[in-house]
Enzyme design. Structure first.
Site, PDB file in Angstrom:
ATOM      1  CG  HIS A 279      13.761   5.356  16.055  1.00 23.02           C
ATOM      2  ND1 HIS A 279      12.858   4.414  16.486  1.00 23.02           N
ATOM      3  CD2 HIS A 279      13.110   6.539  16.120  1.00 23.02           C
ATOM      4  CE1 HIS A 279      11.707   5.009  16.789  1.00 23.02           C
ATOM      5  NE2 HIS A 279      11.839   6.285  16.559  1.00 23.02           N
TER       6      HIS A 279
ATOM      7  CE1 TYR B 284      12.089  -3.830  14.414  1.00 21.03           C
ATOM      8  CE2 TYR B 284      10.787  -5.319  13.069  1.00 21.03           C
ATOM      9  CZ  TYR B 284      11.497  -4.142  13.206  1.00 21.03           C
ATOM     10  OH  TYR B 284      11.616  -3.285  12.135  1.00 21.03           O
TER      11      TYR B 284
ATOM     12  N   PRO C 132       7.907  -7.507   5.360  1.00 16.40           N
ATOM     13  CG  PRO C 132       5.909  -6.834   6.334  1.00 16.40           C
ATOM     14  CD  PRO C 132       6.483  -7.844   5.400  1.00 16.40           C
TER      15      PRO C 132
ATOM     16  CE  LYS D 216      17.106  -3.202   5.787  1.00 21.35           C
ATOM     17  NZ  LYS D 216      17.486  -1.884   6.230  1.00 21.35           N
TER      18      LYS D 216
ATOM     19  CE1 TYR E  37      14.882  -2.993  11.517  1.00 18.99           C
ATOM     20  CE2 TYR E  37      15.613  -0.723  11.812  1.00 18.99           C
ATOM     21  CZ  TYR E  37      14.596  -1.673  11.789  1.00 18.99           C
ATOM     22  OH  TYR E  37      13.299  -1.289  12.028  1.00 18.99           O
TER      23      TYR E  37
HETATM   24  P1  RFL Z   1       4.296   1.342  -4.880  1.00 17.39           P
HETATM   25  O1  RFL Z   1       4.302   2.134  -3.616  1.00 17.39           O
HETATM   26  O2  RFL Z   1       3.438   0.147  -4.953  1.00 17.39           O
HETATM   27  O3  RFL Z   1       3.930   2.363  -6.053  1.00 17.39           O
HETATM   28  C1  RFL Z   1       3.618   1.899  -7.357  1.00 17.39           C
HETATM   29  C2  RFL Z   1       2.689   2.895  -8.013  1.00 17.39           C
HETATM   30  O4  RFL Z   1       2.395   2.438  -9.315  1.00 17.39           O
HETATM   31  C3  RFL Z   1       1.012   2.602  -9.535  1.00 17.39           C
HETATM   32  N1  RFL Z   1       0.558   1.662 -10.579  1.00 17.39           N
HETATM   33  C4  RFL Z   1       0.301   2.033 -11.842  1.00 17.39           C
HETATM   34  N2  RFL Z   1       0.395   3.213 -12.470  1.00 17.39           N
HETATM   35  C5  RFL Z   1       0.041   3.266 -13.791  1.00 17.39           C
HETATM   36  N3  RFL Z   1      -0.441   2.181 -14.458  1.00 17.39           N
HETATM   37  C6  RFL Z   1      -0.544   0.969 -13.870  1.00 17.39           C
HETATM   38  N4  RFL Z   1      -1.034  -0.063 -14.535  1.00 17.39           N
HETATM   39  C7  RFL Z   1      -0.149   0.861 -12.491  1.00 17.39           C
HETATM   40  N5  RFL Z   1      -0.149  -0.152 -11.602  1.00 17.39           N
HETATM   41  C8  RFL Z   1       0.308   0.351 -10.446  1.00 17.39           C
HETATM   42  C9  RFL Z   1       0.367   2.327  -8.182  1.00 17.39           C
HETATM   43  O5  RFL Z   1      -0.927   2.887  -8.077  1.00 17.39           O
HETATM   44  C10 RFL Z   1       1.384   3.000  -7.245  1.00 17.39           C
HETATM   45  O6  RFL Z   1       1.068   4.357  -6.988  1.00 17.39           O
HETATM   46  O7  RFL Z   1       5.774   0.878  -5.291  1.00 17.39           O
HETATM   47  P2  RFL Z   1       7.193   1.609  -5.081  1.00 17.39           P
HETATM   48  O8  RFL Z   1       7.120   3.048  -5.517  1.00 17.39           O
HETATM   49  O9  RFL Z   1       8.180   0.700  -5.678  1.00 17.39           O
HETATM   50  O10 RFL Z   1       7.403   1.666  -3.492  1.00 17.39           O
HETATM   51  C11 RFL Z   1       7.576   0.488  -2.752  1.00 17.39           C
HETATM   52  C12 RFL Z   1       6.994   0.637  -1.342  1.00 17.39           C
HETATM   53  O11 RFL Z   1       5.670   1.121  -1.427  1.00 17.39           O
HETATM   54  C13 RFL Z   1       7.029  -0.684  -0.570  1.00 17.39           C
HETATM   55  O12 RFL Z   1       8.209  -1.396  -0.833  1.00 17.39           O
HETATM   56  C14 RFL Z   1       6.926  -0.475   0.960  1.00 17.39           C
HETATM   57  O13 RFL Z   1       5.698   0.090   1.308  1.00 17.39           O
HETATM   58  C15 RFL Z   1       7.132  -1.788   1.707  1.00 17.39           C
HETATM   59  N6  RFL Z   1       6.983  -1.635   3.161  1.00 17.39           N
HETATM   60  C16 RFL Z   1       8.009  -1.126   3.936  1.00 17.39           C
HETATM   61  N7  RFL Z   1       9.146  -0.711   3.370  1.00 17.39           N
HETATM   62  C17 RFL Z   1      10.144  -0.155   4.142  1.00 17.39           C
HETATM   63  O14 RFL Z   1      11.198   0.203   3.595  1.00 17.39           O
HETATM   64  N8  RFL Z   1      10.007   0.038   5.489  1.00 17.39           N
HETATM   65  C18 RFL Z   1       8.885  -0.344   6.134  1.00 17.39           C
HETATM   66  O15 RFL Z   1       8.802  -0.102   7.344  1.00 17.39           O
HETATM   67  C19 RFL Z   1       7.841  -0.978   5.370  1.00 17.39           C
HETATM   68  N9  RFL Z   1       6.717  -1.358   5.955  1.00 17.39           N
HETATM   69  C20 RFL Z   1       5.817  -2.040   3.785  1.00 17.39           C
HETATM   70  C21 RFL Z   1       5.707  -1.890   5.208  1.00 17.39           C
HETATM   71  C22 RFL Z   1       4.748  -2.568   3.055  1.00 17.39           C
HETATM   72  C23 RFL Z   1       3.612  -2.976   3.719  1.00 17.39           C
HETATM   73  N10 RFL Z   1       2.556  -3.504   2.921  1.00 17.39           N
HETATM   74  C24 RFL Z   1       1.242  -3.031   2.966  1.00 17.39           C
HETATM   75  C25 RFL Z   1       2.875  -4.372   1.799  1.00 17.39           C
HETATM   76  C26 RFL Z   1       4.572  -2.284   5.875  1.00 17.39           C
HETATM   77  C27 RFL Z   1       3.534  -2.854   5.145  1.00 17.39           C
HETATM   78  C28 RFL Z   1       2.332  -3.315   5.932  1.00 17.39           C
HETATM   79  C1  PHB Z   2       6.041   0.457  10.246  1.00 18.35           C
HETATM   80  O1  PHB Z   2       6.167   1.352  11.107  1.00 18.35           O
HETATM   81  O2  PHB Z   2       5.106   0.440   9.456  1.00 18.35           O
HETATM   82  C2  PHB Z   2       7.057  -0.628  10.173  1.00 18.35           C
HETATM   83  C3  PHB Z   2       8.193  -0.524  10.951  1.00 18.35           C
HETATM   84  C4  PHB Z   2       9.145  -1.546  10.910  1.00 18.35           C
HETATM   85  C5  PHB Z   2       8.931  -2.635  10.092  1.00 18.35           C
HETATM   86  C6  PHB Z   2       7.794  -2.730   9.312  1.00 18.35           C
HETATM   87  C7  PHB Z   2       6.841  -1.717   9.348  1.00 18.35           C
HETATM   88  O3  PHB Z   2       9.847  -3.636  10.077  1.00 18.35           O
END
Ligand code: RFL
Ligand code: PHB
Length: 389
Positions: A72, A200, A292, A296, A384
Site C-alpha cells: 500500500h 480511516y 490500534p 502499531k 505510519y
Molecule cells: P501476543 O500476540 O499477545 O502473543 C503472546 C503469546 O503469549 C501467550 N501467553 C502465554 N504463554 C505461556 N504462558 C503464559 N502464561 C502466557 N500468557 C500468554 C499467548 O497465548 C500468546 O500466544 O503478543 P505479541 O507476540 O507481543 O504480539 C503483539 C500483537 O499481537 C499485537 O500488538 C497486535 O495484534 C496489535 N494490533 C495491531 N498491530 C499492528 O501492528 N497493526 C495492526 O493493524 C493491528 N491491528 C491489533 C490490531 C490488535 C487488535 N486487538 C484485538 C487488540 C487490531 C486489533 C483489533
Molecule cells: C486491520 O486491518 O486489522 C487494521 C488495519 C489498520 C489499523 C488497525 C487494524 O489501524
C-alpha cells in the site's frame, strides 16, 4: 531441560525472535499456553511496516509475504463527507504491506517445524525464576507434570496478560496507562474490499475503518460503546452503521455479506518500564499496548525483537553486552514515539463522549490542516510507514 534463550509466548514476537536467533546458531525453547490452532485463529493486525517485512526476510520467512502481501503506497482519511489521501510513497519513499498477523504467525510456525525446533503448547503455571541471578530458570506444567527449563536468558513475549511483566519486582517497575471510553467492533467478511487502500473515517456517529486481508477478504471496524458485546451487533446493524460513517460515494460501493468473525476490543495505551530486569527481557505486548488506530502494536513488537535479537547475537558471538545493557532504553525511546502517534491518531479520528464544542472544532480543524498541508501529511506518513529502528 536446558536452552540458551527461553521464550515465553508463541505469538508473533516470540516466534520471530526464536527464528532470528536460530539463524544465528542460538538455541531457543518456546513455551506457549494455548494450542497452535487457538493462536492461529486470533484475528488481529493487518498492516506491516517495512521494518517488519525486512525482519521477516532476514528470518528467512519472507517468501509467502513477498508473494501474497499487498503493498500500500498510501491510505485515505475521510471526514465531513469527503476523502483525502496520504501518499506514503511520494512523501517518504516508503510503503506498508497488508498481510494478516495470522499469516505471519503461520509462516513462523512452519519455519520452526521445518527446523524441528522445540515449541511446547499447552503450558500452564509458567513462572520465570531467579531472573536477577546468573542462572535463571522457568517452571511450568506440561504433559501432566512440573518441568524446569534452565537458560541463560528469558524473553518475556507473553502478551499483555502474561506472567513475565509481573516477574519484575513491583517497586522496580513503573506502569503508565491510558484507557479510552470506547472500543472497536471488528468484522471479517468474504467480500471484496470497498477500496484498494485503507479508509480511516471520522464521522459524527463515531470512527470507522475499512481495511482488508486479500482481494476477497475485508476487515471493517466501527467505534462502539465499551459496554457493547458482539451480540448487540448483528451483521445488518454493522453494515448499516458502517455505511452511515463513511462518505456516500464509499457507502455506495460497499459490498456486504455475512461476517465470518466478529469481536470487540477495548482501546488502551500502556507502557511498562524498565523492559529488562536482570536476565529477563520483555518484548511486544508484554511491555506495551497501543490503541490500534495507528496500526502499531505488532510493528512495535517487531522493533523490540530487532533490538533484542541483535543484542543477544552480540552477546553470544562477540562477548559484547552493550546491546543487552541498553535494550530497555533503546526500545522504550522508539515505543514512546509510537505511543505518541497512536494516541494522536486515536484523538484525531474518534468521537469522545465528553468532547466539548471547542474540542470538536479543533479536531475538525486538525483534519482540515492535514488535508491541505503537505508537511502535516509527511509527519503522519513517516510515523505510519514506521520510524527507523
Ligand atoms: P501476543 O500476540 O499477545 O502473543 C503472546 C503469546 O503469549 C501467550 N501467553 C502465554 N504463554 C505461556 N504462558 C503464559 N502464561 C502466557 N500468557 C500468554 C499467548 O497465548 C500468546 O500466544 O503478543 P505479541 O507476540 O507481543 O504480539 C503483539 C500483537 O499481537 C499485537 O500488538 C497486535 O495484534 C496489535 N494490533 C495491531 N498491530 C499492528 O501492528 N497493526 C495492526 O493493524 C493491528 N491491528 C491489533 C490490531 C490488535 C487488535 N486487538 C484485538 C487488540 C487490531 C486489533 C483489533
Ligand atoms: C486491520 O486491518 O486489522 C487494521 C488495519 C489498520 C489499523 C488497525 C487494524 O489501524
Amino acid at each position: 531441560m536446558r536452552t540458551q534463550v527461553a521464550i515465553i509466548g508463541g505469538g508473533p514476537a516470540g516466534l520471530l525472535l526464536a527464528q532470528l536467533l536460530h539463524n544465528h546458531g542460538i538455541e531457543t525453547v518456546v513455551l506457549e499456553r494455548r494450542t497452535r490452532d487457538y493462536v492461529l485463529s486470533r484475528i488481529r493486525a493487518g498492516v506491516l511496516e517495512t521494518g517488519f517485512t525486512d525482519l521477516m526476510r532476514e528470518a528467512g520467512v519472507g517468501e509467502r509475504l513477498d508473494r501474497e502481501g499487498i503493498v500500500h503506497d498510501g491510505a485515505k482519511l475521510a471526514y465531513q463527507g469527503g476523502t483525502f489521501r496520504i501518499d506514503f510513497e511520494r512523501l517518504t519513499g516508503r510503503h506498508v504491506t497488508v498481510y494478516g498477523q495470522t499469516e505471519v504467525t503461520r509462516d513462523l510456525y512452519q519455519a520452526r517445524d521445518a527446523a524441528s525446533l522445540p515449541t511446547l503448547h499447552g503450558c500452564s503455571g509458567v513462572k520465570p525464576r531467579d531472573i536477577d541471578t546468573g542462572s535463571p530458570f522457568i517452571t511450568f506444567l506440561h504433559g501432566g507434570k512440573m518441568n524446569r527449563l534452565d537458560c541463560d536468558f528469558i524473553a518475556g513475549c507473553d502478551g499483555f496478560h502474561g506472567p513475565s511483566r509481573q516477574a519484575i519486582p513491583e517497586k522496580a517497575r513503573t506502569e503508565h496507562e491510558k484507557t479510552y471510553p470506547f472500543g472497536w467492533l471488528g468484522i471479517l467478511s468474504e467480500t471484496p474490499p470497498v477500496d484498494d487502500e485503507l479508509i480511516y473515517a471520522n464521522s459524527p456517529r463515531g470512527f470507522a475503518l475499512c481495511s482488508m486481508r486479500n482481494p476477497n477478504l475485508s476487515r471493517y471496524y466501527v467505534q462502539c460503546a465499551l459496554s457493547d458485546s458482539p451480540e448487540d451487533w448483528p451483521d445488518d446493524k454493522v453494515w448499516d452503521e458502517l455505511k452511515r460513517r463513511v462518505p456516500e460515494e464509499v457507502a455506495e460501493r460497499l459490498v456486504t455479506g455475512p461476517s465470518i468473525e466478529k469481536s470487540i476490543a477495548p482501546l488502551r495505551s500502556f507502557v511498562c518500564a524498565p523492559m529488562r530486569w536482570g536476565r529477563l527481557f520483555l518484548c511486544g505486548d508484554a511491555a506495551h499496548i497501543v490503541p490500534p488506530t495507528g496500526a502499531k502494536g505488532l510493528n512495535t513488537a517487531a522493533s523490540d525483537v530487532h533490538y533484542l535479537y541483535r543484542a543477544l547475537v552480540r552477546h553470544y558471538h562477540d562477548r559484547d553486552d552493550d546491546g543487552l545493557e541498553r535494550y530497555s532504553d533503546t526500545a522504550l525511546a522508539r515505543i514512546w514515539k509510537t505511543q505518541r502517534f497512536s494516541w494522536w491518531m486515536t484523538n484525531l479520528l474518534h468521537r469522545f463522549p465528553d468532547q466539548s464544542g471547542f474540542d470538536l472544532h479543533v479536531q475538525q480543524a486538525e483534519l482540515a490542516v492535514l488535508s491541505e498541508n503537505e508537511a502535516a501529511q509527511t509527519a503522519l506518513a513517516e510515523s505510519y510507514v514506521g520510524l527507523p529502528y
